[in-house]
Design a protein around this motif. Structure first.
Motif, PDB file in Angstrom:
ATOM      1  N   LEU A  38       0.842  -1.203   0.000  1.00 38.37           N
ATOM      2  CA  LEU A  38       0.000   0.000   0.000  1.00 38.37           C
ATOM      3  C   LEU A  38       0.874   1.248   0.000  1.00 38.37           C
ATOM      4  CD1 LEU A  38      -2.984  -0.716   2.413  1.00 38.37           C
ATOM      5  CD2 LEU A  38      -2.915  -0.825  -0.066  1.00 38.37           C
ATOM      6  N   ASP A  39       1.887   1.242   0.833  1.00 35.72           N
ATOM      7  CA  ASP A  39       2.897   2.295   0.825  1.00 35.72           C
ATOM      8  C   ASP A  39       4.171   1.718   1.411  1.00 35.72           C
ATOM      9  OD1 ASP A  39       2.689   2.368   3.614  1.00 35.72           O
ATOM     10  OD2 ASP A  39       1.411   4.142   3.642  1.00 35.72           O
ATOM     11  N   SER A  40       5.094   2.554   1.838  1.00 41.58           N
ATOM     12  CA  SER A  40       6.401   2.059   2.274  1.00 41.58           C
ATOM     13  C   SER A  40       6.329   1.176   3.507  1.00 41.58           C
ATOM     14  CB  SER A  40       7.337   3.240   2.549  1.00 41.58           C
ATOM     15  OG  SER A  40       6.826   4.042   3.610  1.00 41.58           O
ATOM     16  N   HIS A  41       5.272   1.315   4.332  1.00 41.97           N
ATOM     17  CA  HIS A  41       5.196   0.559   5.579  1.00 41.97           C
ATOM     18  C   HIS A  41       3.848  -0.156   5.762  1.00 41.97           C
ATOM     19  CE1 HIS A  41       8.751   2.952   6.478  1.00 41.97           C
ATOM     20  NE2 HIS A  41       9.001   2.143   7.491  1.00 41.97           N
ATOM     21  N   LYS A  42       3.193  -0.518   4.660  1.00 40.31           N
ATOM     22  CA  LYS A  42       1.918  -1.240   4.756  1.00 40.31           C
ATOM     23  C   LYS A  42       1.806  -2.284   3.660  1.00 40.31           C
ATOM     24  CE  LYS A  42      -0.564   2.748   6.570  1.00 40.31           C
ATOM     25  NZ  LYS A  42       0.576   3.666   6.262  1.00 40.31           N
ATOM     26  N   LEU A  43       1.215  -3.422   4.031  1.00 40.57           N
ATOM     27  CA  LEU A  43       0.955  -4.516   3.103  1.00 40.57           C
ATOM     28  C   LEU A  43      -0.516  -4.892   3.175  1.00 40.57           C
ATOM     29  CD1 LEU A  43       3.936  -6.870   4.048  1.00 40.57           C
ATOM     30  CD2 LEU A  43       3.722  -5.610   1.897  1.00 40.57           C
ATOM     31  N   ILE A  44      -1.090  -5.258   2.036  1.00 37.96           N
ATOM     32  CA  ILE A  44      -2.462  -5.763   2.029  1.00 37.96           C
ATOM     33  C   ILE A  44      -2.483  -7.079   1.262  1.00 37.96           C
ATOM     34  CG2 ILE A  44      -3.098  -4.371  -0.001  1.00 37.96           C
ATOM     35  CD1 ILE A  44      -5.933  -4.179   1.234  1.00 37.96           C
ATOM     36  N   ALA A  45      -2.913  -8.137   1.936  1.00 32.94           N
ATOM     37  CA  ALA A  45      -3.040  -9.461   1.316  1.00 32.94           C
ATOM     38  C   ALA A  45      -4.520  -9.780   1.194  1.00 32.94           C
ATOM     39  CB  ALA A  45      -2.340 -10.514   2.168  1.00 32.94           C
ATOM     40  N   ALA A  46      -4.923 -10.264   0.032  1.00 32.83           N
ATOM     41  CA  ALA A  46      -6.348 -10.471  -0.208  1.00 32.83           C
ATOM     42  C   ALA A  46      -6.607 -11.846  -0.802  1.00 32.83           C
ATOM     43  CB  ALA A  46      -6.889  -9.391  -1.144  1.00 32.83           C
ATOM     44  N   SER A  47      -7.762 -12.396  -0.465  1.00 34.98           N
ATOM     45  CA  SER A  47      -8.249 -13.614  -1.102  1.00 34.98           C
ATOM     46  C   SER A  47      -9.688 -13.372  -1.518  1.00 34.98           C
ATOM     47  CB  SER A  47      -8.167 -14.804  -0.139  1.00 34.98           C
ATOM     48  OG  SER A  47      -9.082 -14.636   0.934  1.00 34.98           O
ATOM     49  N   GLY A  48     -10.151 -14.153  -2.482  1.00 33.92           N
ATOM     50  CA  GLY A  48     -11.513 -13.981  -2.966  1.00 33.92           C
ATOM     51  C   GLY A  48     -11.565 -14.083  -4.478  1.00 33.92           C
TER      52      GLY A  48
END
Length: 204
Positions: A38-48
């Motif tokens: 998402l940015d330098s210090h964020k992650l988003i993992a998704a399923s679906g």
């Protein structure tokens, strides 16, 4: 047969996702990265659903970047999680996304955090979480072996145990996994766990 899971350790958060792109009984590719920065210090993992997953995570990524561009400061991890939950809740009564999300981040004031957000816009801050068929086994392994204050080495060892359990227990188990980590140094890819590689495309 998607598998997404994550945990918070001592000064970091780890998120893991399978890399299979499947439809019905077909495997289209085995190197699909389902964890987005998402940015330098964020992650988003998704399923679906694949279309919903890609469209929604890109939408969140661009809006987080737009906020930072307009205001000159990045969203905190709780703010990004609440924004994500709000967008899922708004879409729920219009054109819902079938997407489950694990959002991990690191903030200077509060340290690492992990948020569990499902497709009906339920959100919880958790120490460990999982989605998909692999969650039955990864949650069981984390319940047994997880403890607060884990080092990176201990967390990676636990992740490998979860992956081995998923591979040995599921009838149709995803062969490959990507592991990403976020800490005070930023969000980055840590490793791949591969048992199958995509065959090279033959020359025409």
């Amino acid at each position: 047969m998607e598998c997404v899971f994550g945990l918070v350790g001592n000064g970091f958060a780890i998120v893991v996702a399978d890399t299979s792109a499947v439809h019905s009984i077909l495997v289209h590719k085995s190197n699909e990265d389902k964890i987005m920065l998402l940015d330098s210090h964020k992650l988003i993992a998704a399923s679906g659903e694949p279309g919903d997953r890609v469209q929604f995570t890109e939408y969140i990524q661009k809006n987080v970047a737009l906020y930072q561009f307009r205001n000159g400061i990045p969203l905190t991890t709780p703010a990004a999680a609440n924004f994500t939950r709000g967008e899922l809740a708004t879409a729920l009564r219009k054109n819902p996304y079938f997407v489950n999300v694990l959002l991990a981040g690191y903030d200077k004031e509060t340290g690492p955090s992990l948020y569990y957000i499902d497709y009906i816009a339920t959100m919880h801050k958790v120490d460990k979480g999982a989605f998909g068929y692999g969650s039955y086994f990864s949650l069981a392994m984390m319940d047994r072996h997880y403890h607060s204050g884990m080092t990176v080495e201990e967390a990676i060892d636990l992740v490998d145990k979860c992956i081995m359990e998923i591979r040995s227990r599921l009838v149709v188990a995803p062969p490959n996994f990507v592991i990403k980590i976020v800490d005070k140094e930023g969000a980055r890819q840590h490793a791949w766990r591969e048992s199958v590689k995509d065959a090279p495309v033959p020359a025409a």
